[in-house]
Structures are given as C-alpha cells and as structure tokens.
Design an enzyme around this catalytic site. Structure first.
Site, mmCIF file in Angstrom:
data_model
loop_
_atom_site.group_PDB
_atom_site.id
_atom_site.type_symbol
_atom_site.label_atom_id
_atom_site.label_comp_id
_atom_site.label_asym_id
_atom_site.label_seq_id
_atom_site.Cartn_x
_atom_site.Cartn_y
_atom_site.Cartn_z
ATOM 1 N N HIS A 62 0.773 -1.167 0.116
ATOM 2 C CA HIS A 62 0.063 -0.050 0.080
ATOM 3 C C HIS A 62 0.942 1.310 0.018
ATOM 4 C CE1 HIS A 62 -2.685 3.050 2.203
ATOM 5 N NE2 HIS A 62 -3.200 2.839 1.184
ATOM 6 N N HIS A 77 -9.231 8.248 -3.510
ATOM 7 C CA HIS A 77 -9.634 6.798 -3.777
ATOM 8 C C HIS A 77 -10.862 6.643 -4.622
ATOM 9 C CE1 HIS A 77 -7.173 6.500 -0.245
ATOM 10 N NE2 HIS A 77 -7.020 5.303 -0.469
ATOM 11 N N ARG A 81 -3.829 25.991 -2.089
ATOM 12 C CA ARG A 81 -2.927 25.041 -1.843
ATOM 13 C C ARG A 81 -3.154 24.300 -0.497
ATOM 14 N NH1 ARG A 81 -1.648 20.461 -2.055
ATOM 15 N NH2 ARG A 81 0.403 19.549 -2.829
ATOM 16 N N CYS A 110 3.677 28.302 -5.269
ATOM 17 C CA CYS A 110 3.822 26.954 -5.192
ATOM 18 C C CYS A 110 4.878 26.303 -5.890
ATOM 19 C CB CYS A 110 2.691 26.144 -5.540
ATOM 20 S SG CYS A 110 2.538 24.316 -5.428
ATOM 21 N N TYR A 159 8.929 18.055 -2.178
ATOM 22 C CA TYR A 159 9.155 19.530 -2.269
ATOM 23 C C TYR A 159 10.711 19.393 -2.233
ATOM 24 C CZ TYR A 159 4.202 20.783 -1.478
ATOM 25 O OH TYR A 159 3.068 20.791 -1.596
#
Length: 581
Positions: free
Chosen positions: A140, A164, A239, A285, A423
């Site tokens: 997973h 999902h 964001r 961002c 990031y």
C-alpha cells in the site's frame, strides 16, 4: 512510524480464505494515487519512461506514509514503485468481476472485526462487500495507515482520502473480494454514514480553476492574475493538503517550544503584546507551471498551470519578536539551526502538516518572517490559514504553514513528510527507481520566474494591430526583478517590458525595496507591433533578477520527477487573423 513487513513474510499463517485469495489476488496498484498513475505500467510516469516494474534487491521498503495526506497521489509513486517491485511472484491475476457474488459467503461485522491485524489477516468492508487485503498491506503506497480500517469499513477513511473514489481504484479493490456483509450489518453501517471531513470547507470563487476538490487546490485564470498587483484573497491560489480545520479564535493558543521560556499565546496576545508588522509578499507553489514539465515527460503531482502564484499584503507579529520573548538569545545558534512549524490541519491519525525554515531566516531583522493574522487588510480567510499562519517571504509556499499551532526551535529540520520526502528537486536522470529524497536539500528560496498572462495560448489577434503582452515576474530570496525581456518572433529578437510594482498607471515607478528584501512580484507589460506577414506568432518572456540570475531557455534540462521548480522561458502561440481580400 513503523516499517511494514516484507511481502513474503505475509504469506505465512493465512486462513483458508486468505490462501484462496493469495491464488486469486490481482497485482496491487495505487489505491491512494491521484491523477492517472494507478495503472501497473506507466507511459513516461515517474521519470522512468515506458517501463514495467521489476524485482528489486532492496530488502526494506521505505514507506512514504504521509504522502497520502497530500491528497494528490504525487510522492506516493515512490512507495508504489517499491511495493510493486517487491510483489510476490506467486500471486496470480484474476479478471475483475469473474466471480459470481452469489457464490461468496456472507460474513457478519463481528466476523470481519476478528480480522484486524497482520497475524489474523486484514479484512475490510466497502459498500456491503467484504475484502481480504492482507497481501496488499505491504504494498500500500500510503503505508500502514491502511491498517486503521482493519476489521471495519473503508468509507470513513476514503471520505478523507477522496482520491480513492476513482474507477481504477475500485477495480483493484474488487480483486480482493471474499464475501458479502450481512444485510443487517449493512443497514447499521448505512445508518451511521461517515461525515465528509471536507463538508465544512469554505465556499470558493467560481472563477478558480480547480486541480483537486478534496483537498481543495485551485488557481485563478491567468488573465485575472495580472489584473491587480495585490491579488484579491478570493482568487489567491489555494494549496491545501488536508481538510480546512475549524479553529475557534477565542480559545486558540500558539505554542512556542524549544526555548528557555516556552510560550502559549492567544490570538489577542499576539495582536497586543507584539508590534504589528506589514509585508507585501508573493507566495508561489513549488509546482507552479508543472503542466509544462508534463509535456516533456509525465511527472507526479497536481497539474498546475502558470497561476499557482499570487501576491498579497500580510500583517502580524514578527516571528523574531516572538522567539526573542521566548528566550532566544545569542547562544541559541550554538545548538539550534531550524525553526519547525506544525499546522492544525490533520488526518485521522493526528498527523499534521509540518515544515521548517533555517533559524537565521527566522531571526533576521531583514527576514520579515511573520506570524500573520491579516491578509489584504482583513482577517485571514479560512483557506489561507485563519486565524494564524506563517509567512516566510522569498521562500517556497510549502514552508508558509497555515493554521499554525506550534513553533519549535530545534537542531533538526522538521521530520514532516513534506520537509523530508517532498518539495525537493532532482536531476532529469533521476527516476522513481533511483530517487533518494534524503540526498537533496528541501526547497527554501525559489529561482527566478516569469510568465505571460495575456494573451492566452491559442488566442487570435488582428493583423496590423499592436499586441499587448502582460505577465508577472518574481524571484525568491528577496532578489528584485530588474528586467523582463519579451520576444514576438520566437526568440530571434527581444524587447524590454515595462515593470510595475504597485503604482497606478501614469504614476512614477515605485522605489526599489532595500537590497535582499524584494518580496513582491513585478507585473510587466509590452505593447508592440506584430511581425509582418506571419499567420502565427510565438511570444516568449524571460526575467532577470538583481543577482543576474536568468531563466533557462527550455524545460527539458530542468525536468524532474516531481515537476517542481519549473521556470523555463514561458511561451504562448497566438494566431493572426489576416485581412480579407
């Protein structure tokens, strides 16, 4: 954070139904993935080109547990790649929907609840069906957070992790079906439907271009972005990594830790005990303009256009003043290097968004780091961190933590997923097989950037008329944009655009900020005739900052698997409407 067992350790001690599932289970894919990368092979995905996942000798899966919290399925590709590489070769495939539901046994919720561990097997229910996902646990991409649903329903967790709810995820889940839930238990589940954790999110402006609904991420149309030097809060890019928390300002307390005099400050104390400081600063961002990297080769993350950047006026207490009040002194730098931030937005496990910045940035009188409670002269909007957020001018948006709950002075960086495993930039040659997030520093200051907001790509302009080209330019670290060059002939010749720093049209240019404190963008404009005799024009721009940093000319050399730091020359193509005979 616990490491999961290797897949082969899960093949022992299975009950008969689990043994049957082992023979029938389909190869797992990205249950947690957003976007379109949930397939078992990818076309250029993750920086690895067209490839099939292969076996690896890596003896330990390194989970990116918090990756799912981003809600975009971005960094999870790393975990997925490792998981699929370690998938037991003995697992066979079974086409979805080939089993007759009526031939499957019926289980009560009590029976399902007995399968709530790796030792007893991991069963879950979803929409009245029972699934044995024991063998999927180690694969997973969201790590062992999947065990939170063990022995119970998936619905409460999938309501939080809304990515999902996609067809390919449901197809994958169907391969693990082992039975039906008792009808009476189904009724009880339906009577206790999980609440949507995003139901209290604020309303948003309809002009925003949405990249994901849950969590909400959106940018303004480019043509609105350059209309105003100060971006209206309603269309300032959004964001979010998790649901927007509801915070009562009356009971709010900011915790300041790691110093000789720990503080617990109410919102009123922050406003009255410390001088109010105001800074106009642009936030961007790290994934701004990621869509251009996707055109070179698919990356993982939200498909931001050119508008994941905005400019606002922020007001609040200086972080420096608060740290000094908590006992930060000359000796602090002997042991401390970082200031960590924790938000109040969290997932069902209590994991909060977190980040950190260097201590010297936080303490610098010229750093202008704010604990901001106002945006554009009003209380912070809910989407932008009400009642308090960090504003770190010149630094990537990811470090400007919203809904701030805790400040910690430390010798270490934040251990948050978003500081350690996201990031960060990498070489174009690095793919999801070879990436090592620990090898790269966390993004702090951003590079020089500019983009064209008008005309839009594909626009039509009249033959013989002048064309007006507008856009924005900004550089991180307080470096001032000193020039923007614009070409109307695909880069053969260049013209210098007129820069604007907030002054009204016709007013004298605003004075330059002090060196190293140019936190806000420049808007720019060029009015020029079109090249003669052309039916299509390629317009491009490039900016230069006070350190003479310049944008790279193309995307390919700066491409990276996360699609961050995209700052190549921006290009738009416009068509010329020719005069009729």
């Amino acid at each position: 954070m616990l490491l999961l067992r290797r897949c082969r350790s899960l093949t022992t001690g299975l009950c008969p139904v689990q043994a049957q599932r082992r023979r029938q289970a389909a190869p797992p894919a990205a249950w947690c993935a957003g976007g379109s990368w949930g397939s078992r092979s990818s076309s250029g995905g993750g920086g690895g080109g067209d490839q099939q996942y292969h076996h690896t000798q890596d003896s330990c899966w390194r989970p990116a547990l918090a990756g799912i919290l981003a809600g975009t399925g971005a960094v999870l590709a790393y975990g997925l790649h490792k998981h699929q590489a370690e998938r037991p070769a003995t697992i066979a495939t079974a086409p979805a929907g080939t089993r007759d539901p009526s031939s499957l046994p019926v289980f009560s919720q009590e029976e399902v609840a007995k399968h709530a561990s790796l030792e007893a097997g991991v069963w879950v229910t979803y929409r009245g069906s029972v699934y044995d996902i024991t063998e999927f646990v180690a694969m997973h991409p969201g790590g062992d957070k999947i065990l939170l649903a063990a022995g119970g329903a998936l619905e409460p967790f999938w309501a939080l992790y809304a990515v999902h709810s996609q067809d390919h995820v449901l197809d994958i889940l169907s391969e693990y079906k082992v039975g039906q839930l008792d009808p009476e238990d189904q009724k009880r589940q339906q009577a206790a439907k999980p609440s949507d954790p995003y139901s209290s999110d604020p309303q948003r402006h309809p002009a925003l271009r949405v990249n994901s609904q849950k969590p909400f991420n959106a940018e303004p149309p480019p043509e609105l972005l350059s209309d105003s030097y100060i971006t209206p809060s309603a269309i300032f890019f959004k964001r979010n990594h998790l649901p927007v928390p509801r915070v009562d300002p009356a009971s709010y307390q900011l915790q300041v830790e790691g110093l000789p005099r720990p503080l617990s400050l109410s919102l009123q104390e922050l406003k009255t005990r410390f001088p109010k400081h105001t800074v106009t600063a642009t936030l961007q961002c790290a994934g701004n303009r990621r869509s251009e990297m996707n055109k070179v080769k698919q990356v993982k993350g939200l498909n931001w256009g050119i508008a994941a950047i905005s400019n606002a006026t922020w007001s609040g207490a200086r972080l420096r003043d608060v740290l000094l009040a908590a006992g930060c002194g000359p000796d602090t730098a002997q042991w401390a290097r970082h200031v960590q931030f924790e938000g109040l937005d969290k997932d069902v496990t209590g994991t909060t968004y977190g980040a950190s910045i260097p201590l010297n940035k936080a303490l610098s009188e010229d750093g202008d780091v704010l604990l901001a409670y106002e945006m554009n002269g009003e209380d912070l909007p809910a989407d932008h961190g009400y009642p308090l957020r960090v504003v770190v001018p010149g630094t990537v948006g990811a470090r400007n933590v919203k809904w701030l709950g805790k400040v910690i002075v430390s010798g270490e960086e934040s251990s948050s997923h978003w500081q350690q495993n996201d990031y960060k930039g990498f070489s174009p040659s690095t793919d999801w097989d070879t990436v090592d997030f620990k090898s790269a520093p966390a993004i702090q200051e951003l590079p020089i950037q500019s983009a064209i907001t008008q005309p839009l790509d594909g626009a039509m302009v009249e033959f013989g008329e002048e064309v007006t080209v507008r856009g924005y330019a900004w550089s991180g670290g307080g470096r001032e944009v000193v020039r923007v060059d614009v070409s109307l002939d695909g880069g053969k010749t260049w013209q210098v655009a007129q820069l604007r720093s907030g002054e009204e049209e016709g007013e004298a240019p605003a004075p330059s900020p002090p060196p190293g404190r140019a936190w806000a963008w420049k808007l720019w404009e060029l009015v020029a005739p079109l090249p003669p005799g052309v039916q299509e024009v390629e317009i491009m721009c490039k900016a230069v900052d006070s350190s003479y940093n310049m944008q790279p000319d193309s995307v390919a050399p700066i491409w990276n698997l996360r699609g961050v730091l995209s700052n190549a020359w921006h290009r738009v193509r416009v068509k010329v409407r020719m005069e009729e005979d």
